[in-house]
Design a protein around this motif. Structure first.
Motif, PDB file in Angstrom:
ATOM      1  N   VAL A  83       1.035  -1.451   0.201  1.00 27.83           N
ATOM      2  CA  VAL A  83       0.330  -0.411  -0.038  1.00 27.83           C
ATOM      3  C   VAL A  83       0.770   0.883   0.167  1.00 27.83           C
ATOM      4  O   VAL A  83       2.018   1.380   1.227  1.00 27.83           O
ATOM      5  CB  VAL A  83      -0.694  -0.545   1.412  1.00 27.83           C
ATOM      6  CG1 VAL A  83      -2.437   1.614   0.830  1.00 27.83           C
ATOM      7  CG2 VAL A  83      -1.768  -0.987   1.245  1.00 27.83           C
ATOM      8  N   SER A  84       0.555   1.922  -0.877  1.00 23.67           N
ATOM      9  CA  SER A  84       1.358   3.422  -0.706  1.00 23.67           C
ATOM     10  C   SER A  84       0.713   4.237  -0.798  1.00 23.67           C
ATOM     11  O   SER A  84      -0.888   4.820  -0.939  1.00 23.67           O
ATOM     12  CB  SER A  84       2.096   3.478  -2.572  1.00 23.67           C
ATOM     13  OG  SER A  84       2.284   4.578  -2.891  1.00 23.67           O
ATOM     14  N   VAL A  85       1.377   5.493   0.005  1.00 23.81           N
ATOM     15  CA  VAL A  85       0.901   6.450   0.651  1.00 23.81           C
ATOM     16  C   VAL A  85       2.066   7.902   0.405  1.00 23.81           C
ATOM     17  O   VAL A  85       2.981   7.287   0.191  1.00 23.81           O
ATOM     18  CB  VAL A  85       1.321   7.618   2.003  1.00 23.81           C
ATOM     19  CG1 VAL A  85       0.428   7.542   2.598  1.00 23.81           C
ATOM     20  CG2 VAL A  85      -0.311   5.448   2.564  1.00 23.81           C
ATOM     21  N   VAL A 110       0.940  -5.989   6.867  1.00 20.40           N
ATOM     22  CA  VAL A 110       0.776  -5.671   5.864  1.00 20.40           C
ATOM     23  C   VAL A 110       2.048  -4.878   4.935  1.00 20.40           C
ATOM     24  O   VAL A 110       2.761  -3.721   5.960  1.00 20.40           O
ATOM     25  CB  VAL A 110      -0.228  -4.168   6.008  1.00 20.40           C
ATOM     26  CG1 VAL A 110      -0.983  -3.607   5.117  1.00 20.40           C
ATOM     27  CG2 VAL A 110      -1.521  -5.333   6.003  1.00 20.40           C
ATOM     28  N   PRO A 111       2.875  -4.768   3.779  1.00 16.86           N
ATOM     29  CA  PRO A 111       3.818  -3.616   3.362  1.00 16.86           C
ATOM     30  C   PRO A 111       3.005  -2.093   3.224  1.00 16.86           C
ATOM     31  O   PRO A 111       1.829  -2.187   2.278  1.00 16.86           O
ATOM     32  CB  PRO A 111       4.025  -4.836   2.114  1.00 16.86           C
ATOM     33  CG  PRO A 111       2.991  -5.392   1.774  1.00 16.86           C
ATOM     34  CD  PRO A 111       2.050  -5.804   2.856  1.00 16.86           C
ATOM     35  N   TRP A 112       4.087  -1.290   3.566  1.00 16.69           N
ATOM     36  CA  TRP A 112       3.576   0.162   3.096  1.00 16.69           C
ATOM     37  C   TRP A 112       4.728   0.493   3.070  1.00 16.69           C
ATOM     38  O   TRP A 112       6.182  -0.213   2.683  1.00 16.69           O
ATOM     39  CB  TRP A 112       3.533   0.244   4.568  1.00 16.69           C
ATOM     40  CG  TRP A 112       1.985   0.123   4.636  1.00 16.69           C
ATOM     41  CD1 TRP A 112       1.459  -0.674   6.573  1.00 16.69           C
ATOM     42  CD2 TRP A 112       0.927   0.852   4.991  1.00 16.69           C
ATOM     43  NE1 TRP A 112       0.634  -0.733   6.628  1.00 16.69           N
ATOM     44  CE2 TRP A 112       0.269   0.510   6.061  1.00 16.69           C
ATOM     45  CE3 TRP A 112       0.327   1.930   3.921  1.00 16.69           C
ATOM     46  CZ2 TRP A 112      -1.617   0.321   5.547  1.00 16.69           C
ATOM     47  CZ3 TRP A 112      -1.446   2.090   4.278  1.00 16.69           C
ATOM     48  CH2 TRP A 112      -1.582   1.444   4.933  1.00 16.69           C
ATOM     49  N   MET A 113       4.361   1.525   1.815  1.00 16.88           N
ATOM     50  CA  MET A 113       6.018   2.785   1.300  1.00 16.88           C
ATOM     51  C   MET A 113       5.082   4.005   1.340  1.00 16.88           C
ATOM     52  O   MET A 113       3.610   4.285   1.237  1.00 16.88           O
ATOM     53  CB  MET A 113       6.028   2.191  -0.332  1.00 16.88           C
ATOM     54  CG  MET A 113       5.442   0.584  -1.222  1.00 16.88           C
ATOM     55  SD  MET A 113       4.848   0.465  -2.507  1.00 16.88           S
ATOM     56  CE  MET A 113       7.176   0.163  -3.136  1.00 16.88           C
ATOM     57  N   THR A 149       7.235  -3.445   6.820  1.00 16.04           N
ATOM     58  CA  THR A 149       6.275  -4.353   6.906  1.00 16.04           C
ATOM     59  C   THR A 149       5.536  -4.071   8.238  1.00 16.04           C
ATOM     60  O   THR A 149       5.881  -3.928   9.613  1.00 16.04           O
ATOM     61  CB  THR A 149       6.282  -5.710   6.421  1.00 16.04           C
ATOM     62  OG1 THR A 149       6.571  -5.604   5.176  1.00 16.04           O
ATOM     63  CG2 THR A 149       4.692  -6.661   6.780  1.00 16.04           C
ATOM     64  N   ASP A 150       4.160  -3.429   8.566  1.00 13.14           N
ATOM     65  CA  ASP A 150       3.580  -3.204  10.002  1.00 13.14           C
ATOM     66  C   ASP A 150       3.289  -4.600  10.403  1.00 13.14           C
ATOM     67  O   ASP A 150       3.514  -5.957  10.244  1.00 13.14           O
ATOM     68  CB  ASP A 150       2.888  -2.463   9.694  1.00 13.14           C
ATOM     69  CG  ASP A 150       0.913  -3.273   9.156  1.00 13.14           C
ATOM     70  OD1 ASP A 150       1.300  -4.203   9.045  1.00 13.14           O
ATOM     71  OD2 ASP A 150      -0.319  -2.794   8.926  1.00 13.14           O
ATOM     72  N   ARG A 151       3.027  -4.427  12.150  1.00 15.04           N
ATOM     73  CA  ARG A 151       3.088  -4.764  12.830  1.00 15.04           C
ATOM     74  C   ARG A 151       2.093  -6.650  12.373  1.00 15.04           C
ATOM     75  O   ARG A 151       1.621  -7.382  12.761  1.00 15.04           O
ATOM     76  CB  ARG A 151       2.880  -5.064  14.276  1.00 15.04           C
ATOM     77  CG  ARG A 151       1.360  -4.478  14.366  1.00 15.04           C
ATOM     78  CD  ARG A 151       1.572  -4.051  16.206  1.00 15.04           C
ATOM     79  NE  ARG A 151       0.842  -2.193  16.039  1.00 15.04           N
ATOM     80  CZ  ARG A 151      -0.633  -3.341  16.595  1.00 15.04           C
ATOM     81  NH1 ARG A 151      -0.266  -4.056  17.558  1.00 15.04           N
ATOM     82  NH2 ARG A 151      -1.337  -1.626  16.862  1.00 15.04           N
ATOM     83  N   ASP A 208       7.323  -1.195  15.331  1.00 16.87           N
ATOM     84  CA  ASP A 208       6.564  -1.979  15.922  1.00 16.87           C
ATOM     85  C   ASP A 208       6.600  -2.850  14.180  1.00 16.87           C
ATOM     86  O   ASP A 208       5.935  -3.706  14.141  1.00 16.87           O
ATOM     87  CB  ASP A 208       5.630  -2.447  16.586  1.00 16.87           C
ATOM     88  CG  ASP A 208       6.081  -2.719  18.913  1.00 16.87           C
ATOM     89  OD1 ASP A 208       6.598  -2.123  19.182  1.00 16.87           O
ATOM     90  OD2 ASP A 208       4.747  -1.181  18.371  1.00 16.87           O
ATOM     91  N   SER A 209       8.030  -2.560  13.758  1.00 22.38           N
ATOM     92  CA  SER A 209       7.257  -3.282  12.388  1.00 22.38           C
ATOM     93  C   SER A 209       8.771  -3.804  11.924  1.00 22.38           C
ATOM     94  O   SER A 209       9.531  -3.800  12.484  1.00 22.38           O
ATOM     95  CB  SER A 209       6.779  -2.336  11.244  1.00 22.38           C
ATOM     96  OG  SER A 209       7.514  -1.114  10.856  1.00 22.38           O
ATOM     97  N   GLN A 210       8.303  -3.972  10.200  1.00 24.04           N
ATOM     98  CA  GLN A 210       9.344  -4.464   9.919  1.00 24.04           C
ATOM     99  C   GLN A 210      10.324  -3.963   8.876  1.00 24.04           C
ATOM    100  O   GLN A 210       9.534  -3.525   7.901  1.00 24.04           O
ATOM    101  CB  GLN A 210       9.937  -6.288   9.268  1.00 24.04           C
ATOM    102  CG  GLN A 210      11.260  -6.793   8.788  1.00 24.04           C
ATOM    103  CD  GLN A 210      11.673  -8.035   7.495  1.00 24.04           C
ATOM    104  OE1 GLN A 210       9.730  -8.380   7.887  1.00 24.04           O
ATOM    105  NE2 GLN A 210      11.660  -8.550   8.004  1.00 24.04           N
TER     106      GLN A 210
END
Length: 137
Positions: free
Chosen positions: A81-83, A126-129, A121-123, A101-103
């Motif tokens: 998910v890109s923001v 879910v992968p975030w950009m 990648t949140d706890r 608390d993410s990687q």
């Protein structure tokens, strides 16, 4: 530019073909940038897509790219998910909360294309950009 949230798809060497297909499906304007355009000339990844963005008349935004060199493509895990936007304080606030608390795979810092960018990648897995667009000048 207001901040926007949209899917970001990852491909294992087929990003150009996939993004062109999605343009045929949804219409709109497609912009593609290769790894070669950002300094990786003379490499096997030179013509692979580093970043693609499809913006449609219906207001859809879909981003995608080939998996970067050194990262593994895992089938079934081809999304993030890109923001993105220009409001640095707002976007850093999102980063601070999402990355707790993410990687963290890419620290939030200035990148070769000029923007401040990070990946985690949140706890919940879910992968975030997060991309803080920098003024071009």
């Amino acid at each position: 530019m207001a901040s926007r949230l949209n899917p970001y798809l990852s491909f294992d060497g087929t990003a150009r073909e996939a993004m062109e297909f999605y343009r045929e499906v949804f219409g709109g304007t497609l912009k593609l940038n290769t790894f070669g355009e950002f300094g990786q000339t003379g490499t096997p990844d030179e013509n692979k897509i580093m970043h693609g963005m499809l913006e449609t008349d219906a207001g859809f935004t879909l981003m995608g790219a080939d998996t970067p060199p050194g990262m593994e493509a895992t089938r079934g895990n081809y999304f993030s998910v890109s923001v993105s936007g220009e409001d640095e304080a707002e976007l850093r606030g999102y980063w601070d909360k999402l990355s707790a608390d993410s990687q963290v795979s890419v620290p939030l810092e200035k990148q070769m294309w000029g923007d401040v960018f990070g990946m985690c990648t949140d706890r919940f897995g879910v992968p975030w950009m997060i991309d803080i667009v920098q003024p071009q000048g």
